[in-house]
Design a protein around this motif. Structure first.
Motif, short mmCIF file in Angstrom:
data_model
loop_
_atom_site.label_atom_id
_atom_site.label_comp_id
_atom_site.label_asym_id
_atom_site.label_seq_id
_atom_site.Cartn_x
_atom_site.Cartn_y
_atom_site.Cartn_z
N ALA A 187 28.75 -30.11 -60.38
CA ALA A 187 29.06 -29.12 -59.92
C ALA A 187 27.72 -28.12 -60.82
CB ALA A 187 30.16 -28.34 -60.08
N ARG A 188 28.00 -28.41 -62.18
CA ARG A 188 26.93 -27.71 -63.11
C ARG A 188 25.25 -28.04 -62.64
NH1 ARG A 188 27.51 -26.15 -68.22
NH2 ARG A 188 25.53 -26.12 -69.48
N GLU A 189 25.06 -29.34 -62.39
CA GLU A 189 23.74 -29.71 -61.86
C GLU A 189 23.36 -28.90 -60.70
OE1 GLU A 189 20.70 -32.19 -62.86
OE2 GLU A 189 22.71 -32.61 -63.66
N ALA A 190 24.50 -28.72 -59.79
CA ALA A 190 24.01 -28.17 -58.39
C ALA A 190 23.84 -26.72 -58.40
CB ALA A 190 25.31 -28.49 -57.26
N VAL A 191 24.59 -26.12 -59.51
CA VAL A 191 24.29 -24.59 -59.54
C VAL A 191 22.90 -24.36 -60.10
CG1 VAL A 191 24.81 -22.40 -60.83
CG2 VAL A 191 26.62 -23.67 -59.71
N ALA A 192 22.47 -25.15 -61.23
CA ALA A 192 21.21 -25.10 -61.85
C ALA A 192 19.98 -25.47 -60.64
CB ALA A 192 20.93 -25.98 -62.97
N SER A 193 20.32 -26.57 -60.22
CA SER A 193 19.27 -26.66 -58.80
C SER A 193 19.15 -25.80 -58.00
CB SER A 193 19.77 -28.04 -58.42
OG SER A 193 19.72 -29.38 -59.11
N PHE A 194 20.42 -25.23 -57.45
CA PHE A 194 20.39 -24.21 -56.47
C PHE A 194 19.39 -22.90 -56.94
CE2 PHE A 194 22.01 -21.03 -53.78
CZ PHE A 194 21.75 -21.74 -52.40
N GLY A 195 19.63 -22.61 -58.26
CA GLY A 195 19.14 -21.28 -58.79
C GLY A 195 17.58 -21.78 -58.61
N ASN A 196 17.00 -23.13 -59.09
CA ASN A 196 15.50 -23.46 -59.22
C ASN A 196 15.29 -23.21 -57.57
OD1 ASN A 196 15.54 -23.83 -61.84
ND2 ASN A 196 15.67 -25.98 -61.80
N LEU A 197 15.92 -23.61 -56.87
CA LEU A 197 15.41 -23.82 -55.63
C LEU A 197 15.00 -22.39 -54.84
CD1 LEU A 197 15.14 -24.92 -52.72
CD2 LEU A 197 17.53 -24.81 -52.13
N CYS A 198 15.92 -21.53 -55.20
CA CYS A 198 15.90 -20.28 -54.79
C CYS A 198 14.80 -19.33 -55.61
CB CYS A 198 17.26 -19.20 -55.17
SG CYS A 198 18.68 -20.00 -54.04
N GLY A 199 14.75 -19.67 -56.96
CA GLY A 199 13.57 -19.18 -57.68
C GLY A 199 12.20 -19.57 -57.18
N ALA A 200 12.15 -20.84 -57.05
CA ALA A 200 10.87 -21.46 -56.37
C ALA A 200 10.63 -20.97 -55.11
CB ALA A 200 10.88 -22.99 -56.06
N SER A 201 11.61 -20.63 -54.18
CA SER A 201 11.23 -20.13 -52.93
C SER A 201 10.91 -18.65 -53.07
CB SER A 201 12.44 -20.14 -51.86
OG SER A 201 13.51 -20.29 -52.59
N PHE A 202 11.64 -17.87 -54.01
CA PHE A 202 11.05 -16.67 -54.04
C PHE A 202 9.42 -16.62 -54.56
CE2 PHE A 202 10.72 -12.34 -56.18
CZ PHE A 202 11.49 -11.58 -55.20
N ILE A 203 9.37 -17.35 -55.31
CA ILE A 203 7.74 -17.10 -55.92
C ILE A 203 6.96 -17.69 -54.75
CG2 ILE A 203 6.18 -18.16 -57.43
CD1 ILE A 203 8.38 -18.07 -59.66
N ALA A 204 7.26 -18.65 -54.08
CA ALA A 204 6.40 -19.06 -53.25
C ALA A 204 6.20 -18.14 -51.92
CB ALA A 204 7.02 -20.53 -52.36
N SER A 205 7.59 -17.29 -51.66
CA SER A 205 7.32 -16.34 -50.69
C SER A 205 6.27 -15.02 -51.22
CB SER A 205 8.65 -15.66 -50.61
OG SER A 205 9.79 -16.37 -50.89
N TRP A 206 6.53 -14.78 -52.29
CA TRP A 206 5.64 -13.74 -52.82
C TRP A 206 4.22 -14.27 -52.57
CZ3 TRP A 206 7.00 -9.25 -55.19
CH2 TRP A 206 5.82 -8.40 -55.78
#
Lengths: 266, 230
Positions: A187-206
């Motif tokens: 669960a802990r790993e999943a939250v961190a990975s999901f945060g990274n996924l969203c952050g990476a996609s936000f920067i990629a979107s930008w």
């Protein structure tokens, strides 16, 4: 790439040659009739007839259609159960009042309201699926522009549409990479990975947005997104079929509302 | 989780549309003003809309076992303000109903009020209240996003309760029942969404802090402090 979007199905459906105006009139008209109906009969008639239209005329895979309907209907069952338990009226079959001011009950009135709400969701979702599975967004943009929706809003809608596909490819790639490296193993790993996924996609979107500005500048963008404003013409045969369907459904609605058929309101 | 097509009676669909329309009109006016002043804003707003769409079509790690998803509107409210967020949400909700059959067209007004207006507005107020205080930047994002998520579901519960008041206790009881049903999944989800979006901010601050400066989301000193440069 298949993203599981209904849009991909809509692009290749059997009703692609029918004008988007006719399809929207049928879908939106059906939604309105579903909401106006005081009994479960009209929404059920709409669900069956539009379901048949989607399967037989638009030639959508029946497995896909059942799969699509199953998810919202499961949620509808839970929500309708809540409505049935809190509302009341008529003969009481079961009641439970644990504290003053709060009671759950099963009554004739609440069951018939639950049935009506469930049939409305079924009819409404069928009408929504009819629009979603037969009318690609590209046709809706043309309709929006001709209906004089503010140009800023139409442009924004087109940009969102375009970006969804770019972003979803990127998200798919990052997600596969994370899964292969056991990024979702706890669960802990999943939250961190999901945060990274969203952050990476936000920067990629930008960055996508910035690239897009440069590409548009190079093509002399002047504030209007050009598109080929051509859609299937309105054929008399299609118009007559749509009109007949809406008229027949309205007649059924009137008959059930006035109690001239056995399934009318009590 | 949005209210689905056909679930609300016609009169309530109209009421929520009437409430949503002035906000949307305000949002469109703001959108046009921003586009006239800065032509680079359109692609960025378009991308933000796509980002919210993708975020809300992704399932969160199934800690609660629910199939719920983040709304992502808190992030948009912090970056672009509540007016623009309401218009972006209109577009996103339209795509969600036509691409994924989440929500619906007659209930679009109700879903805009909950996900596009009340939630982002609540999140934005929390962000404004905490922005210039000594509260850590990541906590500010966490609180703003979690509050935006919670208010979205509280409004959805209220919309359902108003349409279907309980026989005993009326709207209040009905609101309680719907909110308890949502709360089982939504309270943990709002906390997780807050954590995830704070992590998103951490990621942005580490890799591309100029985005935060350009949108003037946080003062430069706060960004430098968060990067450990102060």
């Amino acid at each position: 790439m298949d993203h599981g979007f209904l849009e991909n199905v809509a692009q290749e459906n059997g009703l692609a040659g029918v004008s988007p105006y006719v399809k929207l009139a049928v879908g939106l008209g059906a939604i309105l009739l579903v909401l106006l109906s005081p009994t479960w009969v009209t929404p059920l008639f709409i669900a069956v007839s539009l379901g048949m239209a989607v399967l037989l005329l638009a030639r959508i895979d029946p497995h896909l259609y059942v799969h699509l309907l199953a998810a919202p209907l499961l949620f509808a069952v839970l929500s309708v159960a809540a409505v049935v338990l809190v509302t009341g009226g008529g003969q009481v079959f079961w009641a439970w009042q644990p504290v003053f001011g709060f009671a759950l009950s099963l009554t004739a009135g609440s069951i018939s309201q639950g049935l009506l709400v469930f049939s409305r969701v079924l009819g409404g979702m069928s009408a929504l699926f009819f629009i979603a599975l037969t009318t690609p967004m590209t046709e809706l943009f043309i309709v929006m522009r001709r209906c004089r929706v503010p140009p800023g809003l139409v442009n924004l809608t087109m940009f969102v549409y375009r970006s969804i596909f770019i972003l979803s490819d990127q998200v798919d790639q990052v997600l596969s990479a994370q899964r292969m490296r056991l990024g979702y193993s706890s669960a802990r790993e999943a939250v961190a990975s999901f945060g990274n996924l969203c952050g990476a996609s936000f920067i990629a979107s930008w960055e996508c947005g910035e690239d897009l500005i440069r590409a548009m500048d190079a093509r002399c963008y002047e504030g209007r997104f050009a598109m080929l404003e051509e859609s299937a013409p309105v054929h008399a045969r299609h118009l007559a079929t749509a009109g007949l369907f809406l008229l027949a459904t309205s007649a059924l609605l009137l008959a059930t509302a006035t109690g001239s058929v056995p399934w009318g309101p009590a | 989780m949005h209210i689905m097509e056909g679930f609300l009676p016609l009169e309530w669909c109209l009421v929520w549309w009437i409430i949503a329309l002035p906000f949307l009109a305000w949002g469109v006016v703001r959108l046009n003003r921003i586009l006239a002043a800065d032509r680079e804003a359109l692609p960025l707003l378009g991308i933000t809309g796509a980002f919210i769409f993708i975020l809300s079509s992704l399932k969160l790690p199934s800690v609660t076992g629910s199939c719920s998803h983040p709304t992502g509107t808190g992030l948009s409210a912090i970056c672009f303000g509540p007016a623009i967020t309401s218009v972006v949400c209109l577009v996103v909700l339209l795509f969600q109903s036509l691409f994924l059959a989440h929500g619906g067209l007659s209930v679009l007004g109700a879903n805009i009020v909950s996900m596009g207006i009340v939630g982002p507005l609540a999140g934005y107020l929390v962000y404004r209240a905490l922005r210039d205080t000594r509260v850590n930047l990541y906590f500010t994002v966490f609180f703003a996003c979690a509050v935006a998520d919670l208010f979205t579901y509280m409004t959805t519960s209220l919309e359902l309760a108003l349409a279907y008041p309980a026989e005993v206790g009326g709207v209040a009881t009905s609101f309680g029942v719907f909110f308890v049903i949502f709360a089982i999944t939504q309270v943990p989800l709002a906390i997780i969404e807050g954590i995830v979006l704070a992590l998103v901010f951490k990621y942005i601050i580490q890799l591309k802090p100029e985005i935060i400066s350009r949108l003037r989301i946080f003062p430069d000193e706060a960004v430098r402090a968060a990067r450990g440069e102060a």
